[in-house]
Design an enzyme around this catalytic site. Structure first.
Site, PDB file in Angstrom:
ATOM      1  N   ASP A  85      10.996  -0.200   4.378  1.00  0.00           N
ATOM      2  CA  ASP A  85      10.251  -0.996   5.372  1.00  0.00           C
ATOM      3  C   ASP A  85      11.117  -1.087   6.622  1.00  0.00           C
ATOM      4  O   ASP A  85      12.253  -0.572   6.652  1.00  0.00           O
ATOM      5  CB  ASP A  85       9.888  -2.399   4.825  1.00  0.00           C
ATOM      6  CG  ASP A  85       8.575  -2.920   5.429  1.00  0.00           C
ATOM      7  OD1 ASP A  85       8.522  -3.089   6.663  1.00  0.00           O
ATOM      8  OD2 ASP A  85       7.611  -3.126   4.686  1.00  0.00           O
TER       9      ASP A  85
ATOM     10  N   HIS B   8      -4.407   0.930   6.107  1.00  0.00           N
ATOM     11  CA  HIS B   8      -5.535   0.214   6.738  1.00  0.00           C
ATOM     12  C   HIS B   8      -5.089  -0.506   8.013  1.00  0.00           C
ATOM     13  O   HIS B   8      -5.915  -0.982   8.770  1.00  0.00           O
ATOM     14  CB  HIS B   8      -6.246  -0.733   5.740  1.00  0.00           C
ATOM     15  CG  HIS B   8      -5.518  -2.019   5.451  1.00  0.00           C
ATOM     16  ND1 HIS B   8      -6.128  -3.082   4.834  1.00  0.00           N
ATOM     17  CD2 HIS B   8      -4.235  -2.414   5.679  1.00  0.00           C
ATOM     18  CE1 HIS B   8      -5.262  -4.084   4.705  1.00  0.00           C
ATOM     19  NE2 HIS B   8      -4.110  -3.692   5.209  1.00  0.00           N
TER      20      HIS B   8
HETATM   21  C1  LIG Z   1       0.072  -5.012   5.206  1.00  0.00           C
HETATM   22  S1  LIG Z   1       1.780  -4.966   4.918  1.00  0.00           S
HETATM   23  C2  LIG Z   1       1.840  -4.353   3.246  1.00  0.00           C
HETATM   24  C3  LIG Z   1       3.133  -4.636   2.573  1.00  0.00           C
HETATM   25  C4  LIG Z   1       3.184  -4.195   1.093  1.00  0.00           C
HETATM   26  N1  LIG Z   1       2.930  -2.800   0.935  1.00  0.00           N
HETATM   27  C5  LIG Z   1       2.197  -5.037   0.293  1.00  0.00           C
HETATM   28  O1  LIG Z   1       1.125  -4.561  -0.037  1.00  0.00           O
HETATM   29  O2  LIG Z   1       2.514  -6.210   0.034  1.00  0.00           O
HETATM   30  C6  LIG Z   1       2.277  -3.556   5.877  1.00  0.00           C
HETATM   31  C7  LIG Z   1       3.773  -3.292   5.824  1.00  0.00           C
HETATM   32  O3  LIG Z   1       4.054  -2.160   6.675  1.00  0.00           O
HETATM   33  C8  LIG Z   1       5.302  -2.422   7.304  1.00  0.00           C
HETATM   34  N2  LIG Z   1       5.413  -1.598   8.520  1.00  0.00           N
HETATM   35  C9  LIG Z   1       4.755  -1.731   9.696  1.00  0.00           C
HETATM   36  N3  LIG Z   1       5.128  -0.785  10.560  1.00  0.00           N
HETATM   37  C10 LIG Z   1       6.043  -0.018   9.912  1.00  0.00           C
HETATM   38  C11 LIG Z   1       6.799   1.142  10.283  1.00  0.00           C
HETATM   39  N4  LIG Z   1       6.665   1.687  11.495  1.00  0.00           N
HETATM   40  N5  LIG Z   1       7.638   1.681   9.361  1.00  0.00           N
HETATM   41  C12 LIG Z   1       7.769   1.103   8.126  1.00  0.00           C
HETATM   42  N6  LIG Z   1       7.082   0.010   7.721  1.00  0.00           N
HETATM   43  C13 LIG Z   1       6.238  -0.541   8.608  1.00  0.00           C
HETATM   44  C14 LIG Z   1       5.236  -3.900   7.592  1.00  0.00           C
HETATM   45  O4  LIG Z   1       6.521  -4.422   7.878  1.00  0.00           O
HETATM   46  C15 LIG Z   1       4.600  -4.437   6.318  1.00  0.00           C
HETATM   47  O5  LIG Z   1       5.581  -4.768   5.360  1.00  0.00           O
END
Ligand SMILES: C[S@@+](CC[C@H](N)C(=O)[O-])C[C@H]1O[C@@H](n2cnc3c(N)ncnc32)[C@H](O)[C@@H]1O
Length: 401
Positions: free
Chosen positions: A262, A302
């Protein structure tokens, strides 16, 4: 049907307190049945007024959460002999105007979150403790009421954009509302209060109280590696690591490494065991873990319109071995009769990211655009409120999927 008898029976049940010991499954069924009954009884005016005022109700809870008023009430109630709390004491505890605290508390009585005894004495109900600051529900209150700010700007956004379906992350309703280009995740990274609320909701039991994906995806059949040093599963955008933790608990003897990826400010707050490797990784950059058996993305894609979702998948595809798979854990939107939660999820994705909840067909198109095939589609038996599925993508082709 004798309606007066029905009313009498409902009154008897609700005044007897007998519902307190109903088992959770029956409670849910009963609550859904009551919702259906209510929907058939409500007049269009009742329905509309209730919808229009729901924002005020949520904000009343939010004000109390921000003030940590629930923490103060629960503490004072536990210390007082009769369980009653006084506005004067509480306003000192939370350092706010007693008049304002009293108004917020009166509002909370209308929501059954407090019970009022005199003009300035109250006691708790079974809902009060739900919102103390250590509860994930207080995070949910902050996260969802924060989203109101941006959803409320949708009418202006569409007026300005000629009522075009948003599909450009740079030009999202969120950026429009904020007058900036930071994007949702960029903005959140500089707002610890909201970032913490978001991460708390993502890691919450609420998002995991239905069947686990490992209940309906054949993990032991599909996820095997040759040696313990091979990577079994990479959780890309895995938040605080809850999914990998429960995976390891469920399959303690399945060989292979588990890697959590992440952004830095999230990976640093991960709550993981030593068996899980946390890695700071931006999923638009080259995927550092090559040839893992599976790359798992739960509710990540999404958050992104097709253009960026294809880029994220492409970075994974470039790192995949011929027998690697991508496991996309998301909703698959039905074409008709979408559940209300899915509708809200879809509007949230539209607002925050110019993105959407996708149908099975849209998931397949997305995989194809990223150079992968849809080789499996897994869902729990029966229907679930969350409509969760696992979409499997790989280099193989599958005629029956
Ligand atoms: C909707 S959350 C889902 C988190 C986890 N997969 C869950 O279902 O609980 C989306 C995740 O994508 C991460 N994220 C957003 N942009 C990102 C990037 N450019 N690279 C890596 N992670 C990213 C966010 O920090 C967040 O933890």
């Amino acid at each position: 049907m004798d309606i007066s008898q029905l009313i009498e029976s409902i009154n008897q049940v609700t005044s007897s307190g007998k519902l307190e010991n109903v088992d959770p499954q029956q409670r849910t069924q009963l609550s859904e049945a009551c919702d259906r009954l209510k929907r058939q009884c409500e007049s269009p005016v009742d329905k509309t007024i209730k919808l229009l005022y729901s924002c005020h109700q949520a904000i009343a809870i939010r004000l109390a959460v921000d003030l940590k008023l629930f923490d103060a009430i629960v503490k004072r109630a536990s210390e007082s002999e009769d369980g009653r709390v006084r506005v004067g004491q509480l306003s000192e505890d939370v350092k706010a105007d007693p008049k304002l605290v009293g108004r917020i508390m009166k509002f909370l009585v209308t929501l059954d979150i407090l019970e009022q005894h005199t003009s300035d004495t109250y006691s708790t109900t079974r809902f009060t403790e739900t919102y103390v600051s250590t509860s994930w529900m207080s995070g949910a209150v902050i996260f969802f009421t924060h989203m109101f700010l941006f959803v409320a700007k949708l009418p202006e956004y569409f007026e300005a954009k000629g009522w075009k379906n948003p599909d450009d992350i740079e030009d999202s309703p969120f950026n429009f509302a904020l007058g900036s280009k930071t994007g949702y995740f960029g903005y959140m990274s500089s707002k610890p209060y909201y970032q913490n609320a978001f991460d708390t909701v993502m890691a919450s039991p609420y998002r995991r109280d239905e069947k686990s994906w490992t209940d309906f995806f054949p993990v032991e059949e599909k996820l095997r590696v040759q040696s313990p040093s091979d990577v079994l599963l990479v959780d890309v955008g895995g938040g605080r690591g809850k999914d990998l933790l429960s995976f390891r608990e469920r399959f303690p003897n399945l060989q292979g490494r588990l890697v959590l990826q992440d952004l830095s400010h999230v990976a640093e707050t991960a709550e993981i065991s030593s068996e899980i490797e946390a890695q700071v990784h931006n999923f638009f950059d080259e995927q550092p873990v090559k040839g893992a058996k599976a790359y798992y993305l739960r509710t990540v894609l999404h958050d992104w319109p097709d253009k960026q979702a294809v880029e994220i998948l492409s970075r994974i595809r470039e790192a995949m071995a011929p027998d690697s798979v991508v496991l996309i854990h998301e909703k698959a939107m039905p074409e008709t009769n979408i559940p209300w939660m899915a509708a809200i999820g879809d509007m949230t994705m539209m607002t925050a990211f110019s993105a959407a909840e996708r149908t099975k067909n849209e998931w397949e198109i997305l995989l194809n655009k990223a150079g992968l095939n849809l080789t499996g589609f897994w869902k729990p038996d029966g229907t679930t409120a969350q409509q969760q599925v696992i979409i499997e993508g790989s280099f193989h082709s599958c005629k029956d999927c």
